[in-house]
Every structure is written in structure tokens, then in C-alpha cells.
Design a protein around this motif. Structure first.
Motif, mmCIF file in Angstrom:
data_model
loop_
_atom_site.group_PDB
_atom_site.id
_atom_site.type_symbol
_atom_site.label_atom_id
_atom_site.label_comp_id
_atom_site.label_asym_id
_atom_site.label_seq_id
_atom_site.Cartn_x
_atom_site.Cartn_y
_atom_site.Cartn_z
ATOM 1 N N ALA A 205 1.123 -1.354 0.292
ATOM 2 C CA ALA A 205 -0.061 0.103 0.105
ATOM 3 C C ALA A 205 1.013 1.242 -0.007
ATOM 4 N N ALA A 206 1.923 1.131 0.791
ATOM 5 C CA ALA A 206 2.889 2.310 0.814
ATOM 6 C C ALA A 206 3.563 2.694 -0.504
ATOM 7 N N GLN A 207 3.843 1.487 -1.204
ATOM 8 C CA GLN A 207 4.386 1.950 -2.391
ATOM 9 C C GLN A 207 3.447 2.503 -3.517
ATOM 10 N N ALA A 208 2.198 1.790 -3.436
ATOM 11 C CA ALA A 208 1.159 2.270 -4.304
ATOM 12 C C ALA A 208 0.914 4.067 -3.938
ATOM 13 N N ALA A 209 0.774 4.349 -2.664
ATOM 14 C CA ALA A 209 0.866 5.539 -2.347
ATOM 15 C C ALA A 209 1.873 6.595 -2.655
ATOM 16 N N ALA A 210 3.132 6.135 -2.776
ATOM 17 C CA ALA A 210 4.309 6.837 -3.143
ATOM 18 C C ALA A 210 4.085 7.138 -4.551
ATOM 19 N N MET A 211 3.866 6.178 -5.436
ATOM 20 C CA MET A 211 3.323 6.370 -6.906
ATOM 21 C C MET A 211 2.220 7.253 -7.043
ATOM 22 N N ALA A 212 1.461 7.398 -6.330
ATOM 23 C CA ALA A 212 0.124 8.268 -6.549
ATOM 24 C C ALA A 212 0.460 9.423 -6.192
ATOM 25 N N GLY A 213 1.460 9.934 -5.413
ATOM 26 C CA GLY A 213 1.718 11.085 -4.917
ATOM 27 C C GLY A 213 1.148 11.449 -3.856
ATOM 28 N N ALA A 214 0.908 10.626 -2.964
ATOM 29 C CA ALA A 214 0.233 10.883 -1.582
ATOM 30 C C ALA A 214 1.289 11.764 -0.562
ATOM 31 N N GLY A 215 2.711 11.891 -0.817
ATOM 32 C CA GLY A 215 3.128 12.726 -0.121
ATOM 33 C C GLY A 215 3.321 14.131 -0.413
ATOM 34 N N ASP A 216 2.313 14.649 -1.351
ATOM 35 C CA ASP A 216 2.104 16.031 -1.592
ATOM 36 C C ASP A 216 1.102 16.532 -0.728
#
Length: 409
Positions: free
Chosen positions: A121-132
Motif C-alpha cells: 500500500a505504501a508503494q502505491a501511495a508513493a506512486m500516486a503522490g500521496a506525499g504531496d
């Protein structure tokens, strides 16, 4: 399955705490490849000597991976230690076996399967730009299997993380969320008599006989006292809503077949429901022991109680923001709302809850397979939970009404 295979292949057996350094390297590589900033902190030796002096020569590490900045901070905490494999395996416990929808290996339930789901899930979140939109944070800690003091407790007390929301991926099952756990009070009761030769038992005072009589009397005292108590909190099994006491999980004493034993001891495992407090539970235990041991003391025995571990029960409000968001995510992925229940055992989640953080336990698998030979989990269950985590991250990082945003974490 590649990530899970890498995790299972590292035999992080606890006790004593094997291959922890190797696990740090594996986790660092996995999370760095996923775009996370990764750091590892060694638990100070004086901390190890305070809590696990017998294993202080085995280093312990906390691994933290972050992407994004600011608040809210959603945090997933996984423990990487596993219990020894034991006997009865039909396959290599440290090599992941995949058979249809099932995976086998030590830790696939407790809890490297949940760890892998959180990483996915964390990998997917990073790819989706969740860190923004905030911070996604994962921690990997040792020693849950021996109480968590040198893992999560240290991490929280040292201020290594400061999350707004925490999910611990222990095996609650995809349709169940643990909102807290029972407390525990562990103690050892020592009975001393007088050692003598087995051929002249009248010269001794048999500590085993005394211990046996005391254990029966103490069990009756405690179970009579606890029998009418029930928690108002929800439990998966109604029997779990009662406080419990188990005597004799460990017994020690004696020297040789032809020796009248002068010392014996047995353990007490008292589990507290959320409505109970540790101080009151210890007072009740000491008073019950005083009553139960009176005949032994008058016969010349000495009886002593020593508390060996204590942890308060801990629960959070099931109507809180995290519980609501997680329930919504489970409902959307599975089609049904989860049960919100209290875990009868102990969880590392309590260290976050006791620090005032909204923290819940939700992870893939049936915990009845934990610690068992041929430990197993379900691929579809892990994927379901990973999808729930991904949806939860999206919800908490974008839904209005969360913790105030800041410019730094």
C-alpha cells in the motif's frame, strides 16, 4: 509475493533476536526502492540491559521510512521478529511456500504478511503522490514477541515518530478491527519449605506439596472474585469479555528424585478487561494470596509474590476519525462493515494509544495460525487488506477535517 518472500527468508527469531541486522538491510532496500527516505536507529544498550539483560548482546534496530512532509502523518507499524519455528513443519519455515491462495512460512501471519500488505500500500501511495498531501510513514520494530519494550515502546518514548494516526497490521482478519486490548499482570509465587533427604521426608517441609495446595486455594479465591465481572466493550468471543487468571504457565523447583524439595514457584497470568486498573488488580492478587496462604504460613512455609510484568488495558473511541475512516475503507473494499472489537491478548498498538495517539490494529490472516507449525496466510486476504490500507491513506490525506497541516513534519 516477492517482498513477503524476502521478509520470510530472514530468520528474525526472538528470543534471542537473530538476524536483525540482515532484516534492516532488506527493509532499507525495499523501502528505498519504493521512493521512501529510510533511517535505522539502534536501541541503546542501557535500554536493552534494563528490559532484556539476557539478550543485550544482540543489537536491536528501529527502521523508519517516510515519504512526504507535513501533517497529517499516517503511520503503519510492523514488528519484524518471529517466534522460533519449533517442530512439526512439513516445509522449510524460512522459505516462502505458495500453494494456490495459501502461503506458508514462519511469520506470514504474525506478522510479515501484514508488513508486506502495508509495504504494498505504501508503494502505491508513493506512486500516486500521496506525499504531496501529508506524510506516509512506516516503522519496523523488534521484540513484539517479548513485550515490545525494546521496540515500539522505545521508539515512542524516544520521540522517533510523531504520528497522527497509526495502523498496526497484526492479524485481526480483514473483517475485524481491534480498537484495543486487555491488560496483563504477570507474577511469580514462590513457596519455600525445608529441603531434606528423600528417605527421611519427616525432616523436611515439602515445598511442592505446599505449592500444590496453595495453587488450588488461590485459583478458587481469584476465580470466585472475577466470575461476575464482564466488560461492556465488544469482543469477538463473549468469553473474552471476562477477566481471566491462569496459574502455572511456568513452574520451577526441585532438585532430584531423592530430595524433599525446599523451593517451588509458579506463575500467575492475570488478564484485565478495559474497566479494570493495574493497581487494584495487584492489590486484589496480594490480598487473595494472603488469604490462600494462611494455612501454609502457619505450618512453617514462607510465601512470596513477585510481579514480573504489568501492562494496562488500552482502548480508543470507536467513533474517532481513524476508526470511522478505516471502517469506511473496509466497507468499500469488502462490501461489509468490520466488527470493532477488543483483542484478548497484548498488542504493540497500546504504546501509541497510551501516548494519546489514535491507533488501531487491522491486518490480514487468522491469528489461530500464529506461532503454529506450517503457519499460513491467504494471498487474497493480504491483497484485500492492502487495498484497504491504500484507500485509508487516500482518505486520511485528502479528507477535510483532519489534523491541522503544517509546513514541516
Amino acid at each position: 509475493m516477492d517482498v513477503l518472500g524476502q521478509l520470510v527468508a530472514v530468520p528474525t527469531v526472538n528470543p534471542p533476536g537473530e538476524s536483525y541486522g540482515e532484516m534492516v538491510e532488506v527493509l532499507h532496500s525495499i523501502m528505498e526502492d519504493a521512493g521512501y527516505e529510510v533511517s535505522a536507529v539502534e536501541v541503546p544498550r542501557d535500554y536493552l540491559e534494563r528490559y532484556i539483560p539476557q539478550h543485550a548482546d544482540h543489537p536491536r534496530y528501529v527502521v523508519i521510512a517516510r515519504v512526504g512532509s507535513g501533517r497529517p502523518v499516517i503511520h503503519f507499524n510492523s514488528h519484524y521478529d518471529v517466534v522460533p519455528p519449533g517442530e512439526g513443519w512439513s516445509r522449510d519455515p524460512f522459505r516462502l511456500s505458495v500453494e494456490g491462495d495459501l502461503v506458508y512460512g514462519r511469520g506470514v501471519v504474525d506478522m510479515k504478511g501484514g508488513m508486506a500488505a502495508a509495504i504494498l500500500a505504501a508503494q502505491a501511495a508513493a506512486m500516486a503522490g500521496a506525499g504531496d498531501f501529508g506524510t506516509v510513514e512506516l516503522s519496523f520494530t523488534p521484540d513484539e514477541e517479548t513485550g515490545g519494550e525494546t521496540g515500539v515502546k522505545y521508539m515512542v518514548e524516544a520521540g522517533l515518530v510523531s504520528p497522527d494516526y497509526v495502523v498496526v497490521p497484526e492479524a485481526s482478519g480483514s473483517g475485524n478491527v481491534w480498537i484495543g486490548n486487555k491488560g496483563n499482570l504477570w507474577a511469580e509465587v514462590e513457596v519455600r519449605g525445608r529441603q531434606a533427604h528423600g528417605s527421611t521426608p519427616w525432616l523436611g517441609l515439602n515445598a511442592f506439596d505446599g505449592m500444590a495446595r496453595l495453587a488450588v486455594a488461590l485459583s478458587e479465591e481469584l476465580n470466585s472474585m472475577l466470575s461476575s465481572r464482564r466488560s461492556s466493550y465488544p469482543f469477538a468471543d463473549p468469553r473474552e469479555a471476562a477477566p481471566t487468571v491462569t496459574l502455572g504457565g511456568a513452574v520451577s523447583g526441585g532438585a532430584k528424585v531423592n530430595v524433599v524439595p525446599g523451593r517451588y514457584s509458579f506463575t500467575v497470568d492475570r488478564r484485565l478487561i478495559p474497566e479494570e486498573g493495574l493497581e487494584e488488580a495487584e492489590r486484589e492478587l496480594r490480598e487473595a494470596l494472603e488469604r490462600a496462604s494462611a494455612p501454609l504460613r502457619s505450618a512453617g512455609y514462607s510465601v512470596e509474590l513477585r510481579v514480573t510484568s504489568r501492562s494496562p488495558p488500552s482502548v480508543i473511541d470507536p467513533r474517532g476519525r481513524l476508526a470511522s475512516a478505516l471502517s469506511d475503507a473496509v466497507r468499500e473494499v469488502t462490501g461489509s462493515p468490520p466488527r470493532l472489537t477488543v483483542c484478548p491478548g497484548g498488542l504493540d498498538t497500546r504504546y501509541f494509544q497510551l501516548a494519546g495517539v489514535e491507533a488501531l490494529t487491522y491486518g490480514p490472516g487468522d491469528d489461530s495460525y500464529a506461532h503454529a507449525a506450517d503457519e499460513r496466510n491467504s494471498v487474497s486476504e493480504m491483497m484485500t487488506v492492502a487495498r484497504v490500507y491504500a484507500l485509508l491513506i487516500s482518505s486520511l490525506l485528502s479528507c477535510p477535517g483532519g489534523p491541522p497541516r503544517s509546513t514541516s513534519s
